[in-house]
Design a protein around this motif. Structure first.
Motif, PDB file in Angstrom:
ATOM      1  N   ASN A  48       0.972   6.118  -7.270  1.00  0.00           N
ATOM      2  CA  ASN A  48      -0.235   5.951  -6.467  1.00  0.00           C
ATOM      3  C   ASN A  48       0.004   6.201  -4.981  1.00  0.00           C
ATOM      4  O   ASN A  48      -0.693   5.663  -4.133  1.00  0.00           O
ATOM      5  CB  ASN A  48      -0.809   4.540  -6.643  1.00  0.00           C
ATOM      6  N   ALA A  49       1.025   6.999  -4.653  1.00  0.00           N
ATOM      7  CA  ALA A  49       1.308   7.326  -3.255  1.00  0.00           C
ATOM      8  C   ALA A  49       0.981   8.798  -3.039  1.00  0.00           C
ATOM      9  O   ALA A  49       1.862   9.626  -2.840  1.00  0.00           O
ATOM     10  CB  ALA A  49       2.758   7.030  -2.909  1.00  0.00           C
ATOM     11  N   GLY A  50      -0.307   9.118  -3.092  1.00  0.00           N
ATOM     12  CA  GLY A  50      -0.723  10.521  -3.028  1.00  0.00           C
ATOM     13  C   GLY A  50      -0.395  11.191  -1.711  1.00  0.00           C
ATOM     14  O   GLY A  50      -0.010  12.361  -1.674  1.00  0.00           O
ATOM     15  N   ASN A 134      -4.951   3.204   4.385  1.00  0.00           N
ATOM     16  CA  ASN A 134      -4.071   2.075   4.684  1.00  0.00           C
ATOM     17  C   ASN A 134      -2.831   2.513   5.442  1.00  0.00           C
ATOM     18  O   ASN A 134      -2.373   1.849   6.367  1.00  0.00           O
ATOM     19  CB  ASN A 134      -3.650   1.389   3.385  1.00  0.00           C
ATOM     20  N   LEU A 135      -2.294   3.663   5.003  1.00  0.00           N
ATOM     21  CA  LEU A 135      -1.085   4.167   5.640  1.00  0.00           C
ATOM     22  C   LEU A 135      -1.343   4.488   7.108  1.00  0.00           C
ATOM     23  O   LEU A 135      -0.545   4.155   7.990  1.00  0.00           O
ATOM     24  CB  LEU A 135      -0.626   5.432   4.900  1.00  0.00           C
ATOM     25  N   GLY A 136      -2.487   5.110   7.369  1.00  0.00           N
ATOM     26  CA  GLY A 136      -2.830   5.452   8.752  1.00  0.00           C
ATOM     27  C   GLY A 136      -3.023   4.214   9.595  1.00  0.00           C
ATOM     28  O   GLY A 136      -2.566   4.153  10.742  1.00  0.00           O
TER      29      GLY A 136
ATOM     30  N   SER B  58       7.734  -0.224  -2.797  1.00  0.00           N
ATOM     31  CA  SER B  58       6.503  -0.421  -2.036  1.00  0.00           C
ATOM     32  C   SER B  58       5.302  -0.555  -2.954  1.00  0.00           C
ATOM     33  O   SER B  58       4.431  -1.404  -2.738  1.00  0.00           O
ATOM     34  CB  SER B  58       6.318   0.754  -1.082  1.00  0.00           C
ATOM     35  N   THR B  59       5.250   0.260  -4.015  1.00  0.00           N
ATOM     36  CA  THR B  59       4.114   0.152  -4.930  1.00  0.00           C
ATOM     37  C   THR B  59       4.201  -1.114  -5.771  1.00  0.00           C
ATOM     38  O   THR B  59       3.193  -1.785  -5.999  1.00  0.00           O
ATOM     39  CB  THR B  59       4.059   1.380  -5.842  1.00  0.00           C
ATOM     40  N   TYR B  60       5.407  -1.454  -6.215  1.00  0.00           N
ATOM     41  CA  TYR B  60       5.531  -2.639  -7.081  1.00  0.00           C
ATOM     42  C   TYR B  60       5.207  -3.918  -6.325  1.00  0.00           C
ATOM     43  O   TYR B  60       4.729  -4.873  -6.907  1.00  0.00           O
ATOM     44  CB  TYR B  60       6.946  -2.709  -7.668  1.00  0.00           C
ATOM     45  N   THR B  64       2.481  -1.816   2.065  1.00  0.00           N
ATOM     46  CA  THR B  64       2.276  -0.523   2.721  1.00  0.00           C
ATOM     47  C   THR B  64       3.405  -0.101   3.664  1.00  0.00           C
ATOM     48  O   THR B  64       3.755   1.076   3.677  1.00  0.00           O
ATOM     49  CB  THR B  64       0.946  -0.533   3.485  1.00  0.00           C
ATOM     50  N   PRO B  65       3.988  -0.984   4.483  1.00  0.00           N
ATOM     51  CA  PRO B  65       5.030  -0.536   5.407  1.00  0.00           C
ATOM     52  C   PRO B  65       6.190   0.199   4.750  1.00  0.00           C
ATOM     53  O   PRO B  65       6.813   1.046   5.398  1.00  0.00           O
ATOM     54  CB  PRO B  65       5.503  -1.842   6.047  1.00  0.00           C
TER      55      PRO B  65
END
Lengths: 179, 108
Positions: A48-50, A134-136, B58-60, B64-65
């Motif tokens: 899910n990290a597109g 969120n990343l931004g 990070s996903t688990y 976000t950082p």
């Protein structure tokens, strides 16, 4: 379904990574490394990290690998010229890498902590973790200073690359025979 | 194909093992090969193993950082590749070879 895709991608990335270090000509290595990067980008999509997947494909597989390919062709390394290391040195390198792998996996098995933290994460999983939004937000609020510093790093790298790549006219040529 | 399904079906250990294997392959490449460009590519492989592990954690942990740090790793890797390839081209221009065993002036 998802897990079988994960294992297939893992197999592809391990196989192509092995081919990177085992193939004879550098061009084949570069092309295999591109496939490795694509499989890692697919892992990012699964996670899910597109945004990171897009950056990996554009920056790594697109820009950096083209730069590698360009250098390989510029230096005309396509012919399989490489004088091989002594077979014992190769053997020792392989053994050392294998021992590192065994040590790290043994250390992983020795510590049983990870499973608990995973369960905690699953309970509170937020689907919006890896979105660009969120990343931004995180990048431009909490990590604004590192972001700006990285632009200075890029400027320094650019100037350094141009300076190193520039041909010096006055300096005497060092020929291969001398060395 | 949701990430929640991935988290439920695949334990984090498998991601750790996968990136450990990729990292070990990178280390082996650095130790085994003499071609400077192949060694450089093995370093890229190691960086990507670390990147994959950071993203997985990070996903688990829905954190976000972790992914911001992956972004910074990519930035630094891009700068490193630019300078490193310039150095390799410069070495080739001077000694007409990128065999690292020729470059042993600073070794002893």
């Amino acid at each position: 379904m998802g897990s079988s895709i994960f294992y297939f991608l893992g197999f592809v990335s391990i196989f192509t990574a092995l081919m990177v270090i085992l193939s004879k000509s550098p061009i084949n290595s570069v092309l295999y490394l591109v496939i490795t990067f694509f499989s890692i980008a697919a892992q990012f999509v699964l996670l899910n990290a597109g945004f990171l997947a897009a950056v990996l494909v554009i920056v790594y597989a697109g820009a950096i690998m083209v730069l590698f390919l360009f250098v390989v062709m510029l230096l005309n390394l396509n012919k399989e010229y490489e004088p091989h290391k002594h077979i014992y040195i190769k053997f020792a390198g392989g053994i050392a890498g294998g021992i590192l792998l065994v040590t790290l996996i043994g250390a992983l098995h020795g510590s049983g902590e990870i499973a608990d933290s995973t369960l905690n994460g699953e309970a509170s999983y937020a689907a919006s973790t890896g979105t660009i939004q969120n990343l931004g937000k995180s990048l431009f609020s909490d990590y604004l200073l590192p972001f700006e510093i990285s632009s200075v790093l890029f400027l320094a790298a650019m100037v350094g690359a141009v300076f190193l790549g520039k041909k010096e006219k006055s300096s005497p040529k060092v020929s291969a025979e001398k060395i | 194909m949701d990430a929640t399904q991935i988290i439920k079906t695949i334990p984090i250990e498998h991601y750790v093992i996968l990136s450990t294997i990729l990292f070990a392959i990178g280390v082996t490449g650095v130790l085994m090969r003499r071609n400077a460009i192949i060694i450089f590519m093995s370093i890229e492989l190691m960086l990507n193993a670390a990147t994959l592990l950071l993203t997985a954690f990070s996903t688990y942990r829905s954190d976000t950082p972790g992914q911001v740090f992956v972004f910074f790793i990519m930035v630094v890797a891009a700068a490193e590749v630019a300078v490193g390839l310039a150095i390799i081209v410069m070495i080739y221009r001077n000694i007409k070879s990128i065999d690292i065993n020729v470059l042993n002036k600073l070794k002893w």
